[in-house]
Structures are given as C-alpha cells and as structure tokens.
Design a protein around this motif. Structure first.
Motif, PDB file in Angstrom:
ATOM      1  N   LEU A 128     -53.047 -31.360 -57.201  1.00  0.00           N
ATOM      2  CA  LEU A 128     -53.291 -32.593 -58.000  1.00  0.00           C
ATOM      3  C   LEU A 128     -52.014 -32.851 -58.944  1.00  0.00           C
ATOM      4  O   LEU A 128     -51.708 -33.891 -58.855  1.00  0.00           O
ATOM      5  CB  LEU A 128     -54.644 -32.713 -58.639  1.00  0.00           C
ATOM      6  N   GLN A 129     -51.636 -31.916 -59.268  1.00  0.00           N
ATOM      7  CA  GLN A 129     -50.567 -32.357 -60.552  1.00  0.00           C
ATOM      8  C   GLN A 129     -49.229 -32.672 -59.507  1.00  0.00           C
ATOM      9  O   GLN A 129     -48.452 -33.466 -59.843  1.00  0.00           O
ATOM     10  CB  GLN A 129     -50.253 -30.963 -61.489  1.00  0.00           C
ATOM     11  N   MET A 130     -49.015 -31.655 -58.335  1.00  0.00           N
ATOM     12  CA  MET A 130     -47.795 -31.774 -57.693  1.00  0.00           C
ATOM     13  C   MET A 130     -47.881 -33.317 -57.002  1.00  0.00           C
ATOM     14  O   MET A 130     -46.721 -34.181 -56.857  1.00  0.00           O
ATOM     15  CB  MET A 130     -47.886 -31.107 -56.427  1.00  0.00           C
ATOM     16  N   ALA A 131     -48.941 -33.563 -56.454  1.00  0.00           N
ATOM     17  CA  ALA A 131     -49.304 -35.125 -55.817  1.00  0.00           C
ATOM     18  C   ALA A 131     -48.954 -36.274 -56.904  1.00  0.00           C
ATOM     19  O   ALA A 131     -48.235 -37.181 -56.440  1.00  0.00           O
ATOM     20  CB  ALA A 131     -50.709 -35.275 -55.172  1.00  0.00           C
ATOM     21  N   ARG A 132     -49.568 -35.941 -57.991  1.00  0.00           N
ATOM     22  CA  ARG A 132     -49.224 -37.001 -59.102  1.00  0.00           C
ATOM     23  C   ARG A 132     -47.670 -36.693 -59.446  1.00  0.00           C
ATOM     24  O   ARG A 132     -47.105 -38.319 -59.453  1.00  0.00           O
ATOM     25  CB  ARG A 132     -50.069 -36.435 -60.219  1.00  0.00           C
ATOM     26  N   GLU A 133     -47.019 -36.127 -59.485  1.00  0.00           N
ATOM     27  CA  GLU A 133     -45.467 -35.939 -59.989  1.00  0.00           C
ATOM     28  C   GLU A 133     -45.046 -36.819 -58.834  1.00  0.00           C
ATOM     29  O   GLU A 133     -43.785 -37.416 -59.293  1.00  0.00           O
ATOM     30  CB  GLU A 133     -45.174 -34.628 -59.833  1.00  0.00           C
ATOM     31  N   GLY A 159     -56.399 -41.836 -64.721  1.00  0.00           N
ATOM     32  CA  GLY A 159     -55.169 -42.239 -65.254  1.00  0.00           C
ATOM     33  C   GLY A 159     -54.052 -42.440 -64.569  1.00  0.00           C
ATOM     34  O   GLY A 159     -52.911 -42.808 -65.003  1.00  0.00           O
ATOM     35  N   ALA A 160     -54.130 -41.437 -63.290  1.00  0.00           N
ATOM     36  CA  ALA A 160     -52.751 -41.517 -62.656  1.00  0.00           C
ATOM     37  C   ALA A 160     -52.197 -42.829 -62.144  1.00  0.00           C
ATOM     38  O   ALA A 160     -51.122 -43.085 -61.713  1.00  0.00           O
ATOM     39  CB  ALA A 160     -52.977 -40.513 -61.410  1.00  0.00           C
ATOM     40  N   GLY A 161     -53.308 -43.711 -61.831  1.00  0.00           N
ATOM     41  CA  GLY A 161     -52.994 -44.942 -61.297  1.00  0.00           C
ATOM     42  C   GLY A 161     -52.592 -44.857 -59.593  1.00  0.00           C
ATOM     43  O   GLY A 161     -51.762 -45.454 -59.334  1.00  0.00           O
ATOM     44  N   LEU A 162     -53.121 -43.691 -59.138  1.00  0.00           N
ATOM     45  CA  LEU A 162     -53.053 -43.545 -57.930  1.00  0.00           C
ATOM     46  C   LEU A 162     -54.144 -43.578 -56.909  1.00  0.00           C
ATOM     47  O   LEU A 162     -55.260 -43.143 -57.621  1.00  0.00           O
ATOM     48  CB  LEU A 162     -52.080 -42.093 -57.682  1.00  0.00           C
ATOM     49  N   MET A 180     -65.329 -43.161 -56.702  1.00  0.00           N
ATOM     50  CA  MET A 180     -64.396 -44.550 -56.586  1.00  0.00           C
ATOM     51  C   MET A 180     -64.074 -44.980 -58.001  1.00  0.00           C
ATOM     52  O   MET A 180     -63.068 -45.678 -58.049  1.00  0.00           O
ATOM     53  CB  MET A 180     -65.649 -45.673 -56.086  1.00  0.00           C
ATOM     54  N   LYS A 181     -64.589 -44.497 -59.176  1.00  0.00           N
ATOM     55  CA  LYS A 181     -64.421 -45.036 -60.593  1.00  0.00           C
ATOM     56  C   LYS A 181     -63.069 -44.391 -60.856  1.00  0.00           C
ATOM     57  O   LYS A 181     -62.359 -44.824 -61.683  1.00  0.00           O
ATOM     58  CB  LYS A 181     -65.340 -44.465 -61.526  1.00  0.00           C
ATOM     59  N   LEU A 182     -62.603 -43.114 -60.208  1.00  0.00           N
ATOM     60  CA  LEU A 182     -61.443 -42.562 -60.242  1.00  0.00           C
ATOM     61  C   LEU A 182     -60.329 -42.981 -59.421  1.00  0.00           C
ATOM     62  O   LEU A 182     -59.262 -42.492 -59.174  1.00  0.00           O
ATOM     63  CB  LEU A 182     -61.487 -40.839 -60.273  1.00  0.00           C
TER      64      LEU A 182
END
Ligand SMILES: [Zn+2]
Ligand SMILES: [Zn+2]
Length: 276
Positions: A128-133, A159-162, A180-182
């Motif tokens: 998840l961290q790698m995807a976010r980066e 909060g990733a906005g993704l 869905m909220k996330l």
C-alpha cells in the motif's frame, strides 16, 4: 485485426482477469477474440497469479501485444511469504511500465491462509505504501479478513487521494460501505449470479451505481450459466446482466455505467482502448 468494429456496440470492461495463466495457453487468441465480439473493450489482466511461473512477465507480454489489455504489479496474499527486498525492488521497477494501471492484487486471505497472517499483513502494508508513493490505485483481494483489511486501509490509504478496487467482492454491505468511504469502488464477479448469493445481490442492489465495477476473475468464478466451467472475459456480460436486473436497467446500460466508472477511476480517455 483486433479492433472493436461497430462503434455503437455496447461496451463492457473486465476489471480483473488472469488470462496469462496456462489454462489459456491452448486458445488464448480465441478467448480474446470472443471477449471483443461480446463487447469487452478493456481487460485488466492482473499480473500476479503465480510468481513461481513469472506471471508478471507473461502478463506484460499480453499488455504489450494488445492495446486494450492493461496490467498490474503486486504480490498476492497467497504468496506474501515471498515478499522481500529483492521482489519489492523488482516490482518497483516493473510498476513504471506504461501499461501498469494499478498495484495489486494485494490484501489478506484468511480463508486459505496460504501465507502466515503476519506475512500477509506486512506485505499488504508495504505494498500500500509503494502504491501510494507511485500514485497507483490499489486492487484489493480480501477474504474472511474484513476487519484487518479495513484497519490497514485506514492506516495506509486514508487521505492518499487515490482510488482503488475491492475485487471479486463477496463481503458484507458494512465492509463495502466502509471501503467506499476510503475511496474504493466495488467490483462484482460471477459470484453475484450464484444461486446462494442472495446477500451479495442485496448489496449489489443497494450500493451507489457510481461505485460499481464488474469483472470475471478468469479463469475462476464463472457466472451462471457457465458456472463450473473455465471463466473468460466474454462472460463479464452475464455479471452485468445480473446486476442490471437488480437495478432495473438494461444490460447495455449497466455496461455503460460500469465502463464509465472504470474510466473515471483510472482517468482514461473514452477512446483510450481503441486501436489507432
Ligand atoms: Zn483475488
Ligand atoms: Zn485475481
């Protein structure tokens, strides 16, 4: 050779398939041809079916050959025990490829427990961290692990906005709503057509239309009336038909809705998949 022909044809998007697997070796071309004939305009061929067989390489070859096939990178929860520094560096390299549109499938599978749960949670968190980066949407596989999945998504994705996809959704309505909220969309597979899937159909009937996607998860999870046979992307139409019936729209309309949802999620132009 591989264009879609008539522009007025209804379009469907198979948001999750594994047609690089050897079960398609004998007739992969025909399988892809049948998908196009059925109106499938995009296939996301998830690349991590089997790391030992280098499924990523096979998936990349398909994505390079066919303009309408995209792929993903990631380590499946079944293989989380293999996740280490080397693999993680390799995936980071692969993720820069132009046809990679998401990171996945990643997540937790406490039904099969093919990898220890600690290893699953660690690999899930790191990815998840790698995807976010890399600003890539995440494709999530979760089975009998809703609370841990949500906890990790809240810690690492909120909060990733993704956006992201809960793939082959078979969970509770509570889980769908929290996901869905996330920022996640909910992708239904052939399971929604199964006779005993009343609860799942209730959920498919209740969720906002703009959050729905459809997939086959080929070669698994064939929808009725093909249940028990090898699944293939053309059959995504049966899942669309089932949900269309629940929502009182035509199957064509359900194809349009889920295709538009997919393109919005991945920010694809509407003619992106059409061969130039
Ligand atoms: Zn899966
Ligand atoms: Zn899958």
């Amino acid at each position: 050779m591989y264009n879609h022909g008539d522009c007025d044809q209804t379009m469907y998007i198979d948001s999750h398939a594994h047609i690089e697997m050897d079960r398609f070796d004998a007739d992969r071309e025909q399988v892809i041809r049948r998908a196009l004939d059925a109106g499938v305009e995009i296939i996301v061929n998830v690349g991590n079916g089997d790391l030992a067989r280098d499924s990523h390489a096979a998936a990349f070859r398909l994505a390079e050959e066919y303009p309408f096939i995209y792929t993903t990178v990631g380590v499946h929860p079944h293989e989380a025990r293999l996740f280490d520094e080397n693999l993680s560096a390799r995936l980071a390299d692969l993720s820069a490829h132009r046809k990679v549109i998401a990171w996945g499938e990643i997540g937790l599978d406490y039904h099969y427990d093919n990898s220890p749960r600690d290893a699953q949670r660690l690999a899930f968190r790191k990815q998840l961290q790698m995807a976010r980066e890399r600003r890539l949407p995440a494709v999530i596989h979760t089975r009998e692990a809703e609370e841990d999945t949500l906890a990790l998504l809240t810690e690492e994705w909120k909060g990733a906005g993704l956006p992201g996809i809960i793939h082959c959704f078979t969970g509770t309505r509570w889980f769908a709503e929290e996901a869905m909220k996330l920022g996640f969309s909910i992708s239904f597979s052939g399971v929604v057509t199964f006779k005993n899937a009343e609860d799942l159909r209730d959920t498919a009937e209740a969720l906002p239309l703009e959050n729905l996607l459809i997939e086959t998860d080929s070669p698994f999870m064939s929808p009725v009336p093909f249940r028990g046979r090898r699944n293939e992307p053309a059959y995504v139409v049966e899942t669309a038909r089932c949900i269309a019936g629940l929502r009182n729209v035509t199957v064509e309309e359900m194809g349009r809705i889920t295709s538009a949802n997919f393109k919005r999620l991945f920010q694809l132009d509407s003619d992106e998949s059409v061969e130039k």
